[in-house]
Design a protein around this motif. Sequence first.
Motif, PDB file in Angstrom:
ATOM      1  N   TYR A  45      -8.291   6.548  -4.712  1.00 46.96           N
ATOM      2  CA  TYR A  45      -9.320   6.618  -5.753  1.00 46.96           C
ATOM      3  C   TYR A  45      -9.558   8.073  -6.161  1.00 46.96           C
ATOM      4  O   TYR A  45      -9.657   8.390  -7.355  1.00 46.96           O
ATOM      5  N   LEU A  61      -7.247   3.630   0.318  1.00 45.36           N
ATOM      6  CA  LEU A  61      -7.686   3.397  -1.060  1.00 45.36           C
ATOM      7  C   LEU A  61      -8.739   4.423  -1.474  1.00 45.36           C
ATOM      8  O   LEU A  61      -8.835   4.770  -2.655  1.00 45.36           O
ATOM      9  N   ILE A  95      -4.552  -3.402  -7.674  1.00 39.54           N
ATOM     10  CA  ILE A  95      -4.649  -1.963  -7.384  1.00 39.54           C
ATOM     11  C   ILE A  95      -3.407  -1.235  -7.914  1.00 39.54           C
ATOM     12  O   ILE A  95      -3.513  -0.156  -8.518  1.00 39.54           O
ATOM     13  N   LEU A 128       0.833  -1.203   0.000  1.00 34.09           N
ATOM     14  CA  LEU A 128       0.000   0.000   0.000  1.00 34.09           C
ATOM     15  C   LEU A 128       0.872   1.258   0.000  1.00 34.09           C
ATOM     16  O   LEU A 128       0.595   2.214  -0.734  1.00 34.09           O
ATOM     17  N   HIS A 153      -3.277   1.673 -10.809  1.00 32.96           N
ATOM     18  CA  HIS A 153      -2.692   2.982 -10.491  1.00 32.96           C
ATOM     19  C   HIS A 153      -1.554   3.314 -11.458  1.00 32.96           C
ATOM     20  O   HIS A 153      -1.419   4.458 -11.903  1.00 32.96           O
ATOM     21  N   LEU A 203     -11.606  -3.121  -7.027  1.00 32.54           N
ATOM     22  CA  LEU A 203     -12.385  -2.924  -5.798  1.00 32.54           C
ATOM     23  C   LEU A 203     -13.584  -3.864  -5.748  1.00 32.54           C
ATOM     24  O   LEU A 203     -13.957  -4.342  -4.678  1.00 32.54           O
ATOM     25  N   LEU A 237     -10.213  -6.005   0.326  1.00 30.67           N
ATOM     26  CA  LEU A 237      -9.844  -4.583   0.374  1.00 30.67           C
ATOM     27  C   LEU A 237     -10.703  -3.755   1.321  1.00 30.67           C
ATOM     28  O   LEU A 237     -10.269  -2.705   1.785  1.00 30.67           O
TER      29      LEU A 237
END
Length: 429
Positions: free
Chosen positions: A334, A330, A297, A262, A301, A313, A320
């Motif tokens: 987003y 997240l 993810i 993350l 990105h 998602l 998640l």
Amino acid sequence: MPSTQDLLKQAADLTSSNPKRAEELYKQILNSTASASNGSAVNADKEQSLRDQESALIKLAELYRDQKDASGLAQVITLSRSFMSSTAKAKTAKLIRTLLNYFNSIPNSRQTQIDVLTDNIEWSKREKRIFLKHSLEIRLVSLQLEALQYKLALTRIDALLTELKRLDDKMILTEVHLLESRVYRGIGNLSKSKAALTSARTAANSIYCPPHLQAALDLQSGILHAEDKDYTTAYSYFYETFENMSSQDDPAALNALKYMLLCKVMLNMPEDVTSLLSIKLAVKYAQLREIESMRAIALAHQNRNLSDFEKALRDYKHELSSDPTIRSHLAALYDTLLQQNLLRIVEPYSVVEIDYVAKQVGQGRQDVEAKLSQMILDKVFHGVLDQGRGCLIVFDELEADNTYGAAIGTLEQVSKVVDSLYAKTVKIA
């Protein structure tokens, strides 16, 4: 009449084929050994009776665990009190910890655990088993934290801290301050969460801190640094936690690895995710769904692809959204990704229809209009929304014109020269 050892063997053989009969036999052993231990048996017989009683308690608890029977397991813990009254306090704490751990395998048993712990805390208080009471209270606070019962958790923490400071038990004090930090973070009070974590580290520095507790402290430090958007420092704490937990084969190492990934994504370095998963400690986790979700993810990105992000998602909703730390970051990611997509779409145009922009990013017109308005106010780009025509007018970024500034600077210098000449004239006169 068969001996208790024969009954234990018979019950063990029937556990899988006839669990109901095995349950009856274990209860028979508990009743008979309880009578024997309260009677006038000689020491050797009494010790054997206690050993049989302990074995029957654990086997019966295992039976209820395998049957996912939380209420049955709760009854076993209540039954164990007669045994605990006749044995050493250290052994008592170990036994009740073992029995309580069996709840972990039973789904939807949190409330039963809370009820059992509350009941046993009162019992240990009456029996003056202070250290057992503290141990049970720490476990209860952990469950209240999981159940989002923050007010109840803080009330119990305050009472615990008062007692522990009087006893000066640094180990338990560290655990309680750590729980306090997690609770305050849960209610969004980050300043108090940091203060509690500092208190936990202060207490831990004066004792030998077990590896699992040190890892928990590092994990909480990383989470709080991530909340402050200091992802570089957070990553270093998560890495320390991951190394520590992996060396102990702790399942919680997976969470630390997820937080590391993350941080890489939040630092706009999603390409590092693949290389990070190739290190020796991370290889065994690489194919798990939790890690696959973070990889998806990172890829979305990296490609600045909002639809892929939304798909990740949806596809990994449980992985998640179940973790509040992942979920909150997240949401911010987003928002950033939506902003990047909007910038990519409007960059080539001087005038562009809002409906077209909304269609390109796959969002509603109203949401896109609100986001563009926010971006203009935040000076992400220069423009204006023409709502009458339903379009966005984009301006080129104006270069700073220093002409007036330079002219004002020159006039100031001339003013200083004139003042200086006037002062000299006055002096001569």
